[in-house]
Design a protein around this motif. Structure first.
Motif, PDB file in Angstrom:
ATOM      1  N   SER A  83      22.545  37.862 -19.980  1.00  0.00           N
ATOM      2  CA  SER A  83      21.780  36.340 -20.916  1.00  0.00           C
ATOM      3  C   SER A  83      21.471  37.289 -23.120  1.00  0.00           C
ATOM      4  O   SER A  83      22.189  36.891 -23.599  1.00  0.00           O
ATOM      5  N   HIS A  86      25.106  35.518 -23.810  1.00  0.00           N
ATOM      6  CA  HIS A  86      25.584  34.497 -22.846  1.00  0.00           C
ATOM      7  C   HIS A  86      26.859  34.381 -22.598  1.00  0.00           C
ATOM      8  O   HIS A  86      27.228  34.084 -22.467  1.00  0.00           O
ATOM      9  N   ARG A  99      26.926  29.127 -24.377  1.00  0.00           N
ATOM     10  CA  ARG A  99      25.310  29.003 -26.071  1.00  0.00           C
ATOM     11  C   ARG A  99      24.526  28.797 -25.388  1.00  0.00           C
ATOM     12  O   ARG A  99      23.166  29.928 -25.662  1.00  0.00           O
ATOM     13  N   TYR A 100      23.544  27.872 -24.564  1.00  0.00           N
ATOM     14  CA  TYR A 100      22.444  27.774 -23.889  1.00  0.00           C
ATOM     15  C   TYR A 100      23.231  27.470 -22.260  1.00  0.00           C
ATOM     16  O   TYR A 100      24.281  26.314 -21.854  1.00  0.00           O
ATOM     17  N   ARG A 319      11.525  26.762 -20.911  1.00  0.00           N
ATOM     18  CA  ARG A 319      13.002  28.072 -21.689  1.00  0.00           C
ATOM     19  C   ARG A 319      12.070  29.133 -20.802  1.00  0.00           C
ATOM     20  O   ARG A 319      10.668  29.498 -20.577  1.00  0.00           O
ATOM     21  N   ASP A 324      17.456  31.760 -24.537  1.00  0.00           N
ATOM     22  CA  ASP A 324      18.471  30.980 -23.905  1.00  0.00           C
ATOM     23  C   ASP A 324      18.809  30.467 -22.904  1.00  0.00           C
ATOM     24  O   ASP A 324      19.734  29.542 -22.516  1.00  0.00           O
ATOM     25  N   MET A 362      17.177  22.072 -25.509  1.00  0.00           N
ATOM     26  CA  MET A 362      18.688  22.312 -25.952  1.00  0.00           C
ATOM     27  C   MET A 362      19.448  22.087 -27.134  1.00  0.00           C
ATOM     28  O   MET A 362      19.476  23.042 -27.922  1.00  0.00           O
ATOM     29  N   ALA A 365      17.765  22.922 -30.160  1.00  0.00           N
ATOM     30  CA  ALA A 365      17.757  24.428 -31.002  1.00  0.00           C
ATOM     31  C   ALA A 365      18.965  24.264 -30.832  1.00  0.00           C
ATOM     32  O   ALA A 365      19.205  25.156 -32.119  1.00  0.00           O
ATOM     33  N   TYR A 366      19.962  23.948 -30.438  1.00  0.00           N
ATOM     34  CA  TYR A 366      21.468  23.597 -31.089  1.00  0.00           C
ATOM     35  C   TYR A 366      20.882  23.613 -32.502  1.00  0.00           C
ATOM     36  O   TYR A 366      22.124  23.514 -33.765  1.00  0.00           O
TER      37      TYR A 366
END
Length: 472
Positions: A83, A86, A99-100, A319, A324, A362, A365-366
């Motif tokens: 994590s 990533h 990224r997620y 989450r 992420d 997600m 967040a992006y």
């Protein structure tokens, strides 16, 4: 080998596919990768509103190639998540940089086992397990079903040409979803299915403390699949009997021991009853349908937080405690403070809702945007079918979390409908609607609006009063 993506979704079940499809809508130009263990995935189709926030839907199996062009797929299994850096690694050694990531690995059946003759025990969770059930049924004459949830209830009455022994730990059938009154309604309807009857409507109000289980006179007698999955399979056994046979139900019972009879190749099973009595049965195999447990067969660089039930703890944005890293569906457990009318159950409905919520979260967040929890988490709702009847469950439909401080108002029309209202301080807190009642949206509004129903008394379920129009 490695691949890069913005969004990595792990799992080809309802939660995973719903998450990926939501991401495809919210971020159509971003790279989305779905990691699935099978080329066959499950998606939601025929989404039909039953109420404002409640939907009925079908689950369709499709090949990964049928997913949208913006969703790329890899058939492999997740092995490790780093994590902090990533990236994730699959069983085949593929490195996936993301990224997620959203973990939607679902649940695994809680198989009953005592460490012997395990090949004679099967769990029903996915298409492969149903095909295995079909294969075993071809030569079977007696089957034992262990469990009292949705799959067990469906199997008990859908198996044909085979003697069914249904072992439940409760005092009534389908206890996961319904109360003793609804269970009796189902059993009467099934036994009288071909017998014409005069519908007689009865209304009864009772305090919770006055609810008593049915007579125990029968207690001494002898994956995630989508809604209505059993209608797509021939579940016929090898008995000479014709058609469906009513199951023999063993209430408040459990399996104490079992072993293979060498001369017959069948199972000898010892049942234990709550009253201390024992009983011996013989069957060909056992279907274990005692629920699921979160499935997370992968390692991480940082220990994730787990709930008491073994699920990955998630907040209202789905989450986990890992940066992420999101989770949705049966693999996760809601760690946020629930709304007054909502609680978690590992069902297809919530898998779809959680998967979609994770995708929205997600994407937000992006994009650096703010998103709020979907309104579907304000009210528990589930639409299913049991014993041939449509069933709608709303709110605290069995008084979950209400202690003993509530009342029940019940209306039952034999072989037609069963309606139960859960009332607390004069306000509707939950409902069970069985049959074509057309009350789902009305009940949804009454629960969410907190309307005081005390002035209406028992007339709230009077069949001569159309409460759907009255509270519209």
């Amino acid at each position: 080998m490695s691949r890069d993506c913005i969004f990595l979704v792990v799992g080809g079940g309802i939660a995973g596919v719903s998450c990926a499809e939501t991401l495809a809508i919210c971020c159509p130009s971003s790279s989305i990768l779905l990691l699935t263990e099978s080329r066959i995935v499950k998606s939601v189709t025929n989404l039909v509103p039953v109420a404002r926030y409640l939907h009925r839907f079908d689950v369709r199996e499709k090949n990964v190639n049928e997913l949208g062009a913006s969703i790329n797929t890899i058939v492999d299994q997740l092995e490790y998540i780093n994590s902090r850096e990533h990236w994730a690694r699959t069983k085949k050694g593929l490195i996936l940089k993301y990224r997620y990531i959203c973990v939607c690995t679902g649940g695994a059946p809680k198989l009953f086992s005592s460490g012997q003759a395990e090949s004679r025990i099967i769990g029903i969770r996915d298409t492969d397990s149903v095909l295995e059930l079909q294969r075993r049924l071809l030569t079977a004459k007696d089957v034992l079903i262990l469990g009292n949830g949705g799959i067990a209830s469906e199997l008990a009455y859908e198996l044909k040409d085979v003697n069914v022994h249904w072992v439940v730990k409760d005092s009534h059938i389908s206890a996961t979803f319904v109360d003793p009154g609804a269970a009796e309604f189902f059993q009467l309807a099934r036994s009288e299915l071909d017998v014409p009857t005069v519908s007689e409507t009865a209304i009864k109000r009772m305090r919770y403390g006055e609810v008593t289980p049915p007579e125990e006179k029968q207690s001494k007698q002898g994956a995630a699949l989508g809604p209505d999955w059993h209608t797509n399979y021939d579940l016929s056994g090898g008995s000479t009997h014709a058609g469906k046979l009513l199951p023999k139900i063993y209430y408040k019972s459990h399996i104490e021991d079992y072993y293979v009879l060498p001369e017959q190749g069948r199972l000898s099973i010892k049942l234990g009853h709550e009253n201390g009595a024992q009983e011996q049965l013989t069957c060909d195999f056992i279907v274990s349908a005692t629920g699921v447990e979160p499935r997370h067969e992968f390692a991480t660089d940082v220990p994730p937080n787990f709930a008491d039930d073994g699920g990955l703890s998630v907040d209202e944005m789905m989450r986990t405690n890992l940066p992420d890293v999101y989770a949705a569906g049966d693999v996760c457990s809601a760690a946020w403070e629930p709304a007054p009318h909502w609680f978690q159950m590992r069902l297809w409905t919530q898998a779809r809702q959680m998967g979609s919520m994770a995708g929205r979260s997600m994407a937000a967040a992006y994009e650096g945007e703010t998103v709020y929890q979907d309104f579907c988490f304000e009210l528990f709702g589930h639409v299913t079918q049991l014993f041939g009847f449509p069933v709608v469950l709303l709110g605290r439909f069995n008084g979950q979390g209400l202690g003993r401080d509530y009342e029940l108002l019940v209306r039952c029309t034999r072989n037609k409908e069963y309606i139960k209202f859960v009332l607390q301080n004069g306000r509707l807190r939950g409902a069970i609607l069985i049959g074509d009642t057309d009350l789902a949206e009305t009940c949804e509004n009454l629960i969410l609006n907190g309307i005081d129903l005390e002035p209406y008394g028992d007339d709230i379920l009077n069949p001569d009063i159309d409460i759907e129009d009255y509270f519209d």
